[in-house]
Design a protein around this motif. Structure first.
Motif, PDB file in Angstrom:
ATOM      1  N   VAL A   1      25.352 -31.485   9.412  1.00  0.00           N
ATOM      2  CA  VAL A   1      25.339 -30.230  10.077  1.00  0.00           C
ATOM      3  C   VAL A   1      24.073 -29.591  10.670  1.00  0.00           C
ATOM      4  O   VAL A   1      23.905 -29.185  11.956  1.00  0.00           O
ATOM      5  CB  VAL A   1      25.849 -28.948   9.091  1.00  0.00           C
ATOM      6  CG1 VAL A   1      25.795 -27.691   9.871  1.00  0.00           C
ATOM      7  CG2 VAL A   1      27.446 -29.242   8.651  1.00  0.00           C
ATOM      8  N   ASP A   2      22.968 -29.843   9.801  1.00  0.00           N
ATOM      9  CA  ASP A   2      21.701 -29.385  10.329  1.00  0.00           C
ATOM     10  C   ASP A   2      21.107 -30.253  11.506  1.00  0.00           C
ATOM     11  O   ASP A   2      20.703 -29.851  12.552  1.00  0.00           O
ATOM     12  CB  ASP A   2      20.538 -29.795   9.206  1.00  0.00           C
ATOM     13  CG  ASP A   2      20.677 -28.492   8.215  1.00  0.00           C
ATOM     14  OD1 ASP A   2      21.339 -27.658   8.625  1.00  0.00           O
ATOM     15  OD2 ASP A   2      20.104 -28.642   7.203  1.00  0.00           O
ATOM     16  N   LEU A   3      21.486 -31.739  11.613  1.00  0.00           N
ATOM     17  CA  LEU A   3      20.991 -32.516  12.513  1.00  0.00           C
ATOM     18  C   LEU A   3      21.907 -32.502  13.780  1.00  0.00           C
ATOM     19  O   LEU A   3      21.575 -32.241  14.897  1.00  0.00           O
ATOM     20  CB  LEU A   3      21.092 -34.104  12.147  1.00  0.00           C
ATOM     21  CG  LEU A   3      20.433 -35.344  13.164  1.00  0.00           C
ATOM     22  CD1 LEU A   3      19.089 -34.569  13.762  1.00  0.00           C
ATOM     23  CD2 LEU A   3      20.628 -36.602  12.612  1.00  0.00           C
TER      24      LEU A   3
ATOM     25  N   TYR B   1       9.375 -36.483  18.657  1.00  0.00           N
ATOM     26  CA  TYR B   1       9.522 -35.239  19.390  1.00  0.00           C
ATOM     27  C   TYR B   1       9.893 -34.186  18.807  1.00  0.00           C
ATOM     28  O   TYR B   1       9.490 -33.103  19.119  1.00  0.00           O
ATOM     29  CB  TYR B   1      10.677 -35.790  20.395  1.00  0.00           C
ATOM     30  CG  TYR B   1      10.887 -34.976  21.499  1.00  0.00           C
ATOM     31  CD1 TYR B   1      10.071 -35.053  22.731  1.00  0.00           C
ATOM     32  CD2 TYR B   1      11.795 -33.805  21.465  1.00  0.00           C
ATOM     33  CE1 TYR B   1      10.520 -34.146  23.643  1.00  0.00           C
ATOM     34  CE2 TYR B   1      11.951 -33.128  22.683  1.00  0.00           C
ATOM     35  CZ  TYR B   1      11.350 -33.262  23.593  1.00  0.00           C
ATOM     36  OH  TYR B   1      11.465 -32.209  24.672  1.00  0.00           O
ATOM     37  N   ALA B   2      10.863 -34.156  17.875  1.00  0.00           N
ATOM     38  CA  ALA B   2      11.332 -33.187  17.119  1.00  0.00           C
ATOM     39  C   ALA B   2       9.801 -32.323  16.305  1.00  0.00           C
ATOM     40  O   ALA B   2       9.998 -31.127  16.351  1.00  0.00           O
ATOM     41  CB  ALA B   2      12.441 -33.489  15.950  1.00  0.00           C
TER      42      ALA B   2
ATOM     43  N   LYS C   1      12.613 -27.832  12.882  1.00  0.00           N
ATOM     44  CA  LYS C   1      12.234 -28.231  11.811  1.00  0.00           C
ATOM     45  C   LYS C   1      13.357 -28.721  11.020  1.00  0.00           C
ATOM     46  O   LYS C   1      13.074 -29.862  10.311  1.00  0.00           O
ATOM     47  CB  LYS C   1      11.627 -27.041  10.949  1.00  0.00           C
ATOM     48  CG  LYS C   1      11.112 -27.397   9.872  1.00  0.00           C
ATOM     49  CD  LYS C   1      10.293 -26.213   8.861  1.00  0.00           C
ATOM     50  CE  LYS C   1       9.797 -26.377   7.518  1.00  0.00           C
ATOM     51  NZ  LYS C   1       9.203 -25.256   6.956  1.00  0.00           N
ATOM     52  N   LYS C   2      14.446 -28.246  10.937  1.00  0.00           N
ATOM     53  CA  LYS C   2      15.660 -29.101  10.065  1.00  0.00           C
ATOM     54  C   LYS C   2      16.174 -30.182  10.694  1.00  0.00           C
ATOM     55  O   LYS C   2      16.357 -31.214  10.004  1.00  0.00           O
ATOM     56  CB  LYS C   2      16.941 -27.797  10.388  1.00  0.00           C
ATOM     57  CG  LYS C   2      16.646 -26.475   9.367  1.00  0.00           C
ATOM     58  CD  LYS C   2      18.140 -25.855   9.794  1.00  0.00           C
ATOM     59  CE  LYS C   2      17.858 -24.574   8.757  1.00  0.00           C
ATOM     60  NZ  LYS C   2      19.107 -23.898   8.565  1.00  0.00           N
TER      61      LYS C   2
ATOM     62  N   LEU D   1      15.659 -36.289  10.347  1.00  0.00           N
ATOM     63  CA  LEU D   1      15.027 -37.731  10.896  1.00  0.00           C
ATOM     64  C   LEU D   1      13.901 -38.535  10.139  1.00  0.00           C
ATOM     65  O   LEU D   1      13.966 -39.364  10.098  1.00  0.00           O
ATOM     66  CB  LEU D   1      14.586 -37.326  12.367  1.00  0.00           C
ATOM     67  CG  LEU D   1      15.606 -36.931  13.323  1.00  0.00           C
ATOM     68  CD1 LEU D   1      15.253 -36.301  14.537  1.00  0.00           C
ATOM     69  CD2 LEU D   1      16.541 -38.364  13.647  1.00  0.00           C
ATOM     70  N   GLU D   2      13.339 -37.275   9.434  1.00  0.00           N
ATOM     71  CA  GLU D   2      12.097 -38.006   8.560  1.00  0.00           C
ATOM     72  C   GLU D   2      12.989 -38.760   7.606  1.00  0.00           C
ATOM     73  O   GLU D   2      12.368 -40.208   7.043  1.00  0.00           O
ATOM     74  CB  GLU D   2      11.509 -36.826   7.942  1.00  0.00           C
ATOM     75  CG  GLU D   2      10.556 -37.353   6.813  1.00  0.00           C
ATOM     76  CD  GLU D   2       9.099 -38.121   7.308  1.00  0.00           C
ATOM     77  OE1 GLU D   2       8.836 -38.754   6.498  1.00  0.00           O
ATOM     78  OE2 GLU D   2       8.893 -37.686   8.484  1.00  0.00           O
TER      79      GLU D   2
END
Length: 398
Positions: free
Chosen positions: A163-165, A214-215, A224-225, A230-231
Motif C-alpha cells: 500500500v505504501d509503495l 529518485y525517491a 519517504k515511505k 524501494l530500499e
C-alpha cells in the motif's frame, strides 16, 4: 517441430488434452440438489499485461443456474429489443454505447433491490497497479523475509508495504517514473519473459535502484515511505534470480513450478477469492461455471479448486470443503454465463467512470453496481462505496 493438439472437446471451444476434463455442456440446474451454481466471467482482462489499458480488472459472478438465467434473458431480450438471432447477450456490444441508455435502465432494474438478480450478483475488483506492486512485495520481499524465518503476511506488514509503495509511489517518483517501475515489473514477471530475454534481472534492478535514488532525493514527506520500500527491494536480487531460474522456460500447464508462469496473472488470484466470497454469502456446496479461458487448463483448475478451499479453511471463513465442482463452459451454451458477462461489463463501466474516464454506462449504472463490489477485492484503500463516486482528481491528471 512441435505438434499441436487440436482435438476438439465437448462443452468448450478450447482444443487439446489440456482442456478435456473440466467441461460442462449441459445446462446447469440447481434442482439437481448437488450444490448451488455460480457463474463467473471477467472484463478488462488482458492476462498478465497489466500496465496499459483500464486501471481495474473485474470478475463478475451470479448465483444462478441456466434454467432461471434463460427466463431472465428472454425477458431482457424482449424488453430491450435484442434480436433473437443474436447468439449471445453481451454487455460491451449491447449495453455500453451512448445510445443504450434504455437498456441500461432495464439492466439496473435486474440488479437493484426487488430485481431478480438482487443479492445474487457480485463484482470483484482488482486494481492492476496495486496488484503489480503487491506481487513485487510477494515474490521478492516476502520470499526474502520467509527464508529468514519471518512471516510478513499474517501480521499485515506485506500489505502495508505494498500500500505504501502503490499510494505514495506516483507522488515520490512522478507518474512517469512510477509507470516505468510498474511496466518493468510486469515485463520481468510476465510469461512473455520466460527466458528473461526481454527484461533481465539487471534491467529490473536498474529501475529499482534508480527509483530508490529518485525517491530519496524528494523532499515531500510521502516520498519517504516509498523510498523505504524501494530500499528493501534493492536487496532482493537473489530472490529475483531464483524466480528467473525456477520459472518454466516454455508454456507448461503442469509441473512443480508451473504456476510461476502465471505469477503476474490476476485471474489465478481472483478465481479462488470469488468462489470463497460466494461460499461465505450462500453457504452449502457450490458448483462453479467459468467462461472459457486458455489460461485455465484442467490442471490449473484442479489447483484453483484446492486453493479456494485451503484459503477459506486457513482464515477460518469456512470449516471444510465448500466446492463441489469447478468447470468451464461456452457462454453461447450457458445463459448464466451471459448474465455474468453483464455483471462484469457493468462493473468495468463503473470502475472506468470511477477512475475519471468518460463512460456513459458507468455514469448510469454506478448507483446499482457500487453496492455489489466485493469488499475483499484487491484494492489499496478503496471501499465499495467509493465506486459510487467519480475520482475527478485522476481525470485531471490524465
Amino acid at each position: 517441430m512441435i505438434e499441436r493438439d487440436h482435438a476438439p472437446n465437448l462443452g468448450t471451444g478450447l482444443l487439446g488434452a489440456n482442456f478435456s476434463r473440466r467441461n460442462r455442456q449441459e445446462a446447469t440446474d440447481d434442482r439437481a440438489g448437488i450444490g448451488r451454481w455460480i457463474a463467473i466471467d471477467e472484463s478488462s482482462y488482458d492476462g498478465d499485461q497489466l500496465h496499459n489499458g483500464d486501471r481495474y480488472m473485474i470478475l463478475g459472478s451470479v448465483a444462478i443456474d441456466d434454467i432461471d438465467a434463460a427466463a431472465i434473458l428472454d425477458t431482457l431480450r424482449r424488453e430491450t429489443g435484442i434480436q433473437k438471432s443474436a447468439p449471445e447477450v453481451k454487455f460491451q456490444k449491447m449495453f455500453a454505447g451512448a445510445t443504450a441508455g434504455r437498456r441500461r435502465v432495464l439492466l439496473g432494474e435486474l440488479l437493484a433491490p426487488g430485481g431478480p438478480l438482487h443479492e445474487r450478483a457480485s463484482v470483484y475488483v482488482i486494481d492492476k497497479h496495486y496488484f503489480v506492486v503487491a506481487k513485487l512485495v510477494d515474490l521478492l520481499l516476502e520470499e526474502r523475509f520467509n527464508a529468514r524465518g519471518y512471516d510478513i503476511v499474517s501480521n499485515g506488514v506485506a500489505r502495508q508495504l505494498a500500500v505504501d509503495l502503490a499510494t505514495e509511489g506516483p507522488r515520490a517518483l512522478g507518474r512517469a517514473g512510477f509507470g516505468r517501475l510498474i511496466a518493468t515489473a510486469v515485463g520481468f514477471f510476465s510469461k512473455r519473459n520466460r527466458t528473461s530475454e526481454h527484461v533481465t534481472v539487471d534491467d529490473l534492478f536498474t529501475v529499482i535502484q534508480e527509483s530508490h535514488a529518485y525517491a530519496r532525493r524528494r523532499k515531500a514527506p510521502q516520498a519517504k515511505k516509498a523510498a523505504q520500500v524501494l530500499e528493501m527491494l534493492r536487496n532482493t536480487r537473489p530472490e529475483a534470480e531464483a524466480f528467473a531460474r525456477e520459472r518454466p522456460a516454455e508454456a507448461t500447464p503442469t509441473g512443480e513450478h508451473g504456476l510461476l508462469d502465471d505469477s503476474m496473472d490476476p485471474l489465478i488470484t481472483a478465481v479462488p477469492m470469488v468462489i470463497l466470497h460466494a461460499s461465505t454469502c450462500y453457504g452449502g456446496k457450490l458448483e462453479v461455471l467459468a467462461d472459457d479461458q486458455r489460461l485455465l487448463t484442467d490442471d490449473k483448475l484442479d489447483v484453483l479448486e484446492r486453493g479456494a478451499t485451503a484459503v477459506g479453511v486457513v482464515h477460518g471463513l469456512i470449516r471444510d470443503n465448500h466446492l463441489q465442482d469447478l468447470v468451464r463452459g461456452r457462454s453461447v451454451d450457458h445463459p448464466s454465463l451471459q448474465l455474468a458477462d453483464l455483471v462484469a461489463g457493468a462493473g468495468r463501466a463503473v470502475a472506468r467512470w470511477h477512475d475519471g474516464q468518460d463512460d456513459p454506462a458507468g455514469q448510469d449504472l454506478h448507483p446499482v453496481v457500487a453496492p455489489l463490489v466485493d469488499p475483499g477485492g484487491i484494492l489499496m484503500d478503496e471501499a465499495p462505496e467509493d465506486f459510487a463516486r467519480a475520482d475527478t482528481s485522476r481525470a485531471k491528471r490524465r
